[in-house]
Design an enzyme around this catalytic site. Structure first.
Site, PDB file in Angstrom:
ATOM      1  N   ARG A 282     -75.096   5.072  66.868  1.00 34.57           N
ATOM      2  CA  ARG A 282     -75.748   6.282  66.380  1.00 34.57           C
ATOM      3  C   ARG A 282     -74.911   7.522  66.658  1.00 34.57           C
ATOM      4  O   ARG A 282     -74.802   8.408  65.813  1.00 34.57           O
ATOM      5  CB  ARG A 282     -77.147   6.398  66.997  1.00 34.57           C
TER       6      ARG A 282
ATOM      7  N   TYR B 175     -77.568   5.267  57.814  1.00 31.23           N
ATOM      8  CA  TYR B 175     -77.065   4.320  58.806  1.00 31.23           C
ATOM      9  C   TYR B 175     -77.803   4.403  60.143  1.00 31.23           C
ATOM     10  O   TYR B 175     -78.210   5.473  60.585  1.00 31.23           O
ATOM     11  CB  TYR B 175     -75.597   4.617  59.103  1.00 31.23           C
ATOM     12  N   GLU B 176     -77.899   3.237  60.801  1.00 34.87           N
ATOM     13  CA  GLU B 176     -78.318   3.120  62.201  1.00 34.87           C
ATOM     14  C   GLU B 176     -79.654   3.792  62.511  1.00 34.87           C
ATOM     15  O   GLU B 176     -79.818   4.478  63.499  1.00 34.87           O
ATOM     16  CB  GLU B 176     -77.235   3.683  63.130  1.00 34.87           C
ATOM     17  N   GLY B 177     -80.613   3.577  61.633  1.00 34.03           N
ATOM     18  CA  GLY B 177     -81.901   4.251  61.747  1.00 34.03           C
ATOM     19  C   GLY B 177     -81.831   5.542  60.969  1.00 34.03           C
ATOM     20  O   GLY B 177     -81.063   6.451  61.306  1.00 34.03           O
TER      21      GLY B 177
END
Length: 597
Positions: free
Chosen positions: A298, A439-441
């Site tokens: 993140r 991306y990534e949440g």
């Protein structure tokens, strides 16, 4: 297409003022991280990013990654670039020396990663995912797994990939259907399909180490029943070298808006019933273990926003200084001038510059907090640093990736019609940047994490400590203009009021908190960014007065901070009203009313 130049003066200044660079060598294990070494590392990384990596950016966009009978082929220019990256030891900077790393601060590594990402964002994702996989295996794997896989992954000879998403399980990871069955020898047979797997298959590394989330036959439902498995592309021989091909295949590549050179794979595990995996950590603890990798990623994704914004800014400045269009407003001469003389173009350029520098400062401070959390000798200081890092991580990810999209959009606008065609290259920045908020949440999930979990953590101690720090610093910012001081104070008080309001909501007001989460994160990022820029401006003013440093750079730091605080922060401060407004206006419309008749 404009070449990228690593902004070494800006990066070094941000590391020093916002990320404690002079204190790095005082932490155990970082004794070698003195100013001379840091400067040399940044200088060489800048050369690599500017001269070796950046020229491949357009090539990768035009050629892309190609799928051929299960293999993924990258553009020819990527192989010598990756070789230079690996042979230069760039992937080893912050890794454990016992596993082949150099043991330098993560904060230095993140600055190097920024330059690599500006050079070629699609390529940089390979090392981002590998670094995250290294973190997860190092934290949760067995000694044998660490000794077997990590040295080659740290060196860059092998790469890593994260396998979460499935066709029916996106953000709701608990809905995944991939299965794992334990065998007599302690290994597991993995079956299932994963989608959107970044660099899941490629020809740059001799092995790909997949971390795969799957469910055991008797596992509980939802996220509580997920385990993590290590699945190598090639099973290893007794001597640790790649041997027989495992039963894992890339069955297709996604055709995407941007990052064309980054293969986004559909991966199939166990089509022939013989995909061998090894559990990482305990059974049914896979989701917790994967967060080690995801939290690392993140911050890295947030850095993508900074990196793409920086490159778009450099491209736009060069164009604005070259493009002749119309006479200067208010000038006696009616001769046409370059567009950098026009106020609105300057407003766009300063917006790009100021928001990029603010986001960079937030991320660098975030990673410095992580370094202190891992290395500080005092337990209380480690706990405080971890709390700050946890608080800043969703802001680093969401605020910075939003800035990346906004800056690259402004780059297209500055180029006018020329920006909307592929010839000038700025359209690629816009296309590439758009994946980062997903991306990534997604950024909405990051906002919920901030307003839900991070706001409540330790009774609100960490955001209160940060707000207290900012309030206490206000009287010390003597170089700010009167208007800047007023706006910064208003922003800090608005953030405090917003935090107190949401903190008081509790579970009964959870829907109102969810409705306010995104504007709250934007307010938080804007205020912290303004504060860090003010801090930098104060140092710049002192050096100017003392006759130190580059006057042009230092004056620009002051102007950039003033612009951000006076021109951009007020709109964020105004978000206090919708934050307090609750969810009623969002939730009262009937579902059927959203559709057009």
């Amino acid at each position: 297409m404009t070449d990228y130049r690593a902004p070494l003066e800006e990066i070094g200044f941000a590391l020093e003022v916002s990320a404690g660079m002079k204190d790095w060598s005082s932490l155990p294990g970082f004794e070698e991280a003195g100013e001379d070494l840091v400067s040399a590392v940044l200088e060489e990384a800048g050369k690599l990013a500017s001269s070796v990596i950046a020229p491949t950016n357009r090539i990768g966009d035009e050629i892309g990654a190609k799928w051929q009978d299960g293999d993924v082929i990258t553009p020819d220019a990527f192989k010598p670039m990756h070789q230079a990256y690996v042979e230069g030891g760039w992937s080893t900077l912050s890794a454990d020396p016992e596993l082949g790393g150099q043991g330098l601060p993560n904060t230095l590594s993140i600055a190097v990663t920024e330059m690599v990402t500006s050079g070629n964002m699609a390529y940089s994702l390979l090392s981002l995912l590998t670094a995250g996989a290294i973190e997860a295996i190092n934290a949760h794997g067995t000694d044998e797994q660490r000794e077997t896989y990590l040295p080659k992954m740290i060196s860059g000879e092998w790469s890593g990939a994260m396998n979460l998403t499935e066709p029916a399980a996106g953000s709701d990871v608990g809905a995944l259907r991939s299965k794992a069955e334990k065998q007599a020898d302690g290994s597991y047979l993995i079956t299932g399909q994963k989608i959107f797997i970044t660099w899941g298959e490629h020809d740059l590394a001799e092995n790909v180490i997949h971390l795969v989330l799957a469910r055991l036959p008797d596992a509980p439902a939802g996220t509580k029943g997920i385990s993590m498995f290590l699945v190598p592309k090639f099973l290893l021989n007794a001597d640790g070298t790649p041997g027989k091909r495992n039963d894992v295949r890339c069955v297709s590549l996604e055709h995407k808006l941007g990052i064309h050179a980054s293969p986004t794979c559909v991966m199939s595990f166990g089509d022939e019933g013989n995909c061998v995996g090894y559990i990482v950590g305990e059974e049914n603890q896979g989701m917790r273990n994967m967060f080690t990798m995801m939290n690392h990623a993140r911050i890295g994704v947030g850095l993508e926003g900074v990196a793409i914004a920086e490159r778009a800014y450099q491209h736009s400045v060069a164009f604005a200084r070259d493009r002749v269009q119309s006479a200067a407003i208010g000038a006696k001469s009616r001769d046409s001038v370059t567009i950098i003389h026009h106020p609105d173009v300057r407003r766009m350029l300063l917006t790009m510059r100021a928001t990029t520098e603010a986001a960079r400062a937030i991320i660098y401070r975030n990673v410095w907090a992580l370094d202190r959390a891992h290395r500080h000798t005092d337990a209380d200081e480690r706990a405080k640093a971890k709390g700050e890092a946890d608080l800043l991580t969703p802001i680093s990810k969401a605020y910075s990736t939003d800035i990346g999209v906004e800056a690259s959009s402004l780059a297209v606008q500055i180029h006018g019609g020329m920006g909307f065609v592929e010839e000038t290259g700025v359209a690629q920045y816009y296309r590439d940047s758009r994946i980062a908020p997903i991306y990534e949440g997604t950024n909405g999930i990051q906002a919920l994490d901030l307003a839900g979990r991070k706001l409540m953590a330790d009774g609100g101690a960490h955001w209160r400590a940060l707000i207290t720090e900012m309030k206490d610093a206000l009287p010390k910012f003597t170089s700010l203009t009167e208007q800047s001081a007023i706006e910064l104070k208003a922003g800090i008080h608005a953030l405090e009021a917003a935090a107190e309001h949401l903190f008081a909501n509790g579970f009964d007001g959870i829907v109102d908190t969810a409705a306010a989460a995104t504007p709250y994160l934007r307010l938080f990022g804007s205020v912290v960014g303004a504060y860090l820029l003010a801090e930098q401006a104060e140092v710049a003013a002192a050096r100017l007065q003392g006759g130190e440093g580059n006057p042009s750079f230092l004056k620009a730091k002051r102007t950039t901070a003033q612009f951000f605080i006076e021109q951009l922060l007020p709109s964020a401060t105004a978000l206090l009203a919708p934050i307090k407004g609750g969810a009623s206006c969002l939730m009262e419309m009937e579902e059927e009313s959203f559709a057009r008749n």
